[in-house]
Design a protein around this motif. Structure first.
Motif, PDB file in Angstrom:
ATOM      1  N   ASN A   6       0.812  -1.214   0.000  1.00 25.97           N
ATOM      2  CA  ASN A   6       0.000   0.000   0.000  1.00 25.97           C
ATOM      3  C   ASN A   6       0.848   1.269   0.000  1.00 25.97           C
ATOM      4  N   ARG A   7       2.155   1.104  -0.049  1.00 24.99           N
ATOM      5  CA  ARG A   7       3.057   2.256  -0.097  1.00 24.99           C
ATOM      6  C   ARG A   7       4.138   1.987  -1.139  1.00 24.99           C
ATOM      7  N   ASP A  44       2.600   6.634  -3.529  1.00 26.97           N
ATOM      8  CA  ASP A  44       1.417   5.808  -3.292  1.00 26.97           C
ATOM      9  C   ASP A  44       0.138   6.440  -3.828  1.00 26.97           C
ATOM     10  N   ASN A  98      -1.287   4.222  -6.543  1.00 29.55           N
ATOM     11  CA  ASN A  98      -1.376   2.792  -6.231  1.00 29.55           C
ATOM     12  C   ASN A  98      -2.264   2.026  -7.199  1.00 29.55           C
TER      13      ASN A  98
END
Length: 675
Positions: free
Chosen positions: A124-125, A174, A177
């Motif tokens: 997620n990063r 991010d 994403n």
């Protein structure tokens, strides 16, 4: 740690028999010399035989010398730390991949094109590391990275020294994403020339690290480009405005409850120094002596976002100064604010969602305007500007847990024409020739857009006071841009961009050019609430090392969480001031140009709670203060959360006999008409 490499797509052009033979000869020589950089160069040769042969020996020689150089000058931009874990564990599968290894030499029309494939684990990063080495003589160059047709990173390069330079920039990514989780065509467009006097190929490496953090922020569910859409042709997708009409059309479904558009724009050619422009009615003041006009349309610029021809928001640009700008010697080794990461400005278009979700086609357009005046103290917004701007936009669409917006409701728009005040005056010599020009421009604007789905408001002011004296040889400007953007979502952005520039030009002898100048600039920026882009504060809610932009390998330091009483949605605040002065010389005698200077920059990054400034608390997170004289860092003081940390200091170039920077004299091309 797992590592993988993005595959380079094959060159689309064919080679002639002569070029193929030359490649075999060069390959044999490269193997004999054990020079990997030469092989990289050969694999990325452009189609044109003329370019290949005219620049070939120059590139190979430069690559050999730079590869063997063990101590290049470290250039750097000052910015807050970026968290990137190195080991798997509490941050999940830490996966680093190489996105690009590319030598940019003769790359006009030949960007890097590769295929990105997502890592084999959840994340997620994302953080990205861009490292560049260059040696010799070269202009600063702009580079833009795209995932498909969407611009995700815009940067400019440093002008090199004869002995070579290196820099690294680490960026949080991010916000994209939803793109990183799908296979993408990756294009990195950085036009460069290595031929004749231009001896510096740009040796680049781009990597990305994917991992998982517990404090996951909301990111867009869908991302759409406002661009030319040229990825299918293996080309960059940014518009060149005003020659291009920066316009796209979309139809939307009623499944979103938030929408934000980001704008990326910077001037090129004569528009690179837009803040030095004058009123159109005064542009020919010194033309009889110089043979050239000054840049028109005033020093005011506005980037406009239009939806179906109606104003949805504006961006008043930050005055970036690239490393070849004004006096090049000022920008070594510390670059001006934002040089390696040209930020985007976001506009909340959620108030338009009901109107946009009617299933019909809707037009998004980006325009750049200045001022037109009549020479009598009256001015209006212009339809164009001089030169060109590189422009693109991105639409971020969110579908959170809340209700979607489906009612086809047009927003209420309050956007009067800006208030504009202009004035100028001239003086003449005893012979009647123009001696001086002074001018003043003030612009202010307020706009408000609202509907049942949201609201967006902006209040901005601009002032520029300038003068040209000594028949145009000396120019001084003082400029200030202030703005406050607010959204019903809780997002707000308050900013101030001060700028002061003084330059004096002379021509000591035939074929020579001398320039002395000083510049001070700043950035005061506070961002509160749910920004599309990372604000840096989340890095300080993690009890783990972060990578600091202190040297070429990025120094690792320990972060600690913000005090438990600090709110999670605190304001991120930047205060940056920069000042420098220098001299520049260009002579035909040795076909070289030289520049030297001094530079001081002070950087502070902190978190504030909602009432900071009226009794609220603030948390100092990162500060750095640097002074440079003639390439040598003479003072470098850095603190992280109030604690002093060690900082590597650049080598004493002056003591080694290299106190001047040898840089291409592109200023002679830009400003030759003024001397």
């Amino acid at each position: 740690m797992r590592r993988q490499k993005v595959s380079d797509l094959p060159e689309t052009s064919t080679r002639s028999a002569m070029l193929a033979l030359s490649l075999l000869v060069l390959l044999s020589w490269a193997i004999y010399a054990h020079c990997f950089a030469v092989v990289t160069y050969i694999l990325s040769l452009p189609t044109y035989i003329e370019a290949a042969f005219s620049g070939l020996s120059l590139v190979n020689s430069t690559l050999n010398n730079l590869t063997q150089s063990s101590d290049p000058l470290v250039n750097f931009q000052i910015y807050e730390p970026v968290f990137t874990p190195k080991e798997e564990g509490k941050y999940g599968c830490v996966h680093t991949m190489t996105l690009m290894e590319k030598v940019f030499e003769n790359t006009y029309g030949f960007p890097f094109v590769g295929t990105y494939k997502p890592p084999p684990c959840a994340f997620n990063r994302v953080t990205m590391n861009f490292t560049v080495r260059v040696k010799g003589e070269q202009f600063d160059r702009m580079g833009i990275m795209y995932l498909g047709d969407i611009e995700v990173f815009r940067t400019t390069t440093s002008e090199p020294t004869p002995d070579g330079i290196i820099w690294t920039y680490v960026k949080e990514m991010d916000q994209y994403n939803t793109l990183w989780k799908q296979e993408q065509k990756l294009i990195f467009d950085m036009p460069n020339i290595v031929r004749g006097p231009y001896t510096g190929p740009l040796i680049t490496t781009l990597t990305a690290t994917f991992f998982t953090v517990p404090q996951n922020r909301q990111v867009a569910d869908e991302i759409l480009p406002i661009s030319r859409g040229n990825s299918g042709k293996d080309e960059g997708s940014a518009f060149s405005v005003p020659s291009d009409v920066a316009k796209v059309t979309y139809s939307f479904k009623s499944k979103y409850n938030k929408a934000v558009v980001s704008l990326s724009a910077c001037g090129q050619q004569r528009e690179e120094f837009w803040y030095n422009a004058v009123l159109t009615s005064d542009a020919d003041t010194f033309k009889r002596r110089t043979g050239d006009s000054l840049v028109r349309y005033s020093p005011f610029r506005e980037v406009q976002l239009l939806i179906d021809g109606k104003l949805a928001g504006v961006s008043w640009p930050f005055p970036y100064i690239f490393t070849g700008g004004l006096v090049p010697g000022i920008w070594q080794p510390v670059v001006q604010i934002g040089t390696y990461d040209l930020k985007q400005h976001e506009i909340d278009v959620t108030p338009w969602l009901g109107y946009l979700s009617d299933g019909k086609d809707h037009e998004f357009q980006i325009k750049i305007v200045g001022l037109n005046d009549d020479g009598k103290g009256n001015a209006t917004l212009s339809d164009t500007v001089e030169g060109w701007w590189v422009i693109s936009g991105t639409i971020f669409l969110f579908n959170s847990d809340g209700p979607t917006i489906s009612q086809p409701e047009p927003p209420s728009i309050q956007a009067e024409n800006p208030r504009i005040e202009v004035s100028s005056s001239k003086s003449t010599t005893s012979t009647g020739d123009p001696e001086s020009l002074t001018y003043s421009i003030e612009v202010s604007r307020s706009l408000s857009i609202s509907s049942s789905s949201g609201s967006w408001a902006q209040d901005l002011s601009f002032h520029n006071a300038g003068s040209l004296t000594d028949e145009g040889r000396t120019q001084a400007i003082t400029q200030s841009t202030k703005g406050n953007d607010t959204s019903k979502s809780g997002y707000s952005r308050e900013y101030t961009y001060p700028l002061s520039v003084n330059t004096t030009w002379s021509k000591p002898s035939a074929g020579s050019l001398s320039l002395s100048g000083s510049v001070s600039s700043g950035l005061s920026l506070s961002i509160t609430g749910p920004s599309v882009f990372p604000n840096g504060i989340q890095n300080f809610n993690l009890d783990s090392p972060a990578l600091m932009p202190l040297d070429t390998s990025t120094q690792e330091v320990q972060l600690s969480p913000i005090n438990a009483t600090a709110p999670a949605d605190m304001t991120a605040s930047w205060t940056i001031t920069q000042s420098g002065e220098g001299k520049y010389f260009d002579t035909d005698a040795d076909d070289q140009s030289y520049s030297f200077g001094s530079h001081r920059q002070d950087f502070a990054f902190e978190g504030k709670d909602g009432s900071a400034g009226v009794g609220g608390r603030s948390w100092e997170k990162y500060t750095r203060s640097v002074e440079v004289v003639n390439l040598t860092v003479v003072r470098d003081e850095t603190s992280l959360e109030g604690e002093t940390i060690a900082v590597p200091v650049t080598r004493d170039v002056q003591a080694e006999g290299g106190g001047m920077v040898s840089i291409l004299g592109r200023l002679a091309c830009r400003w030759g008409g003024l001397v």
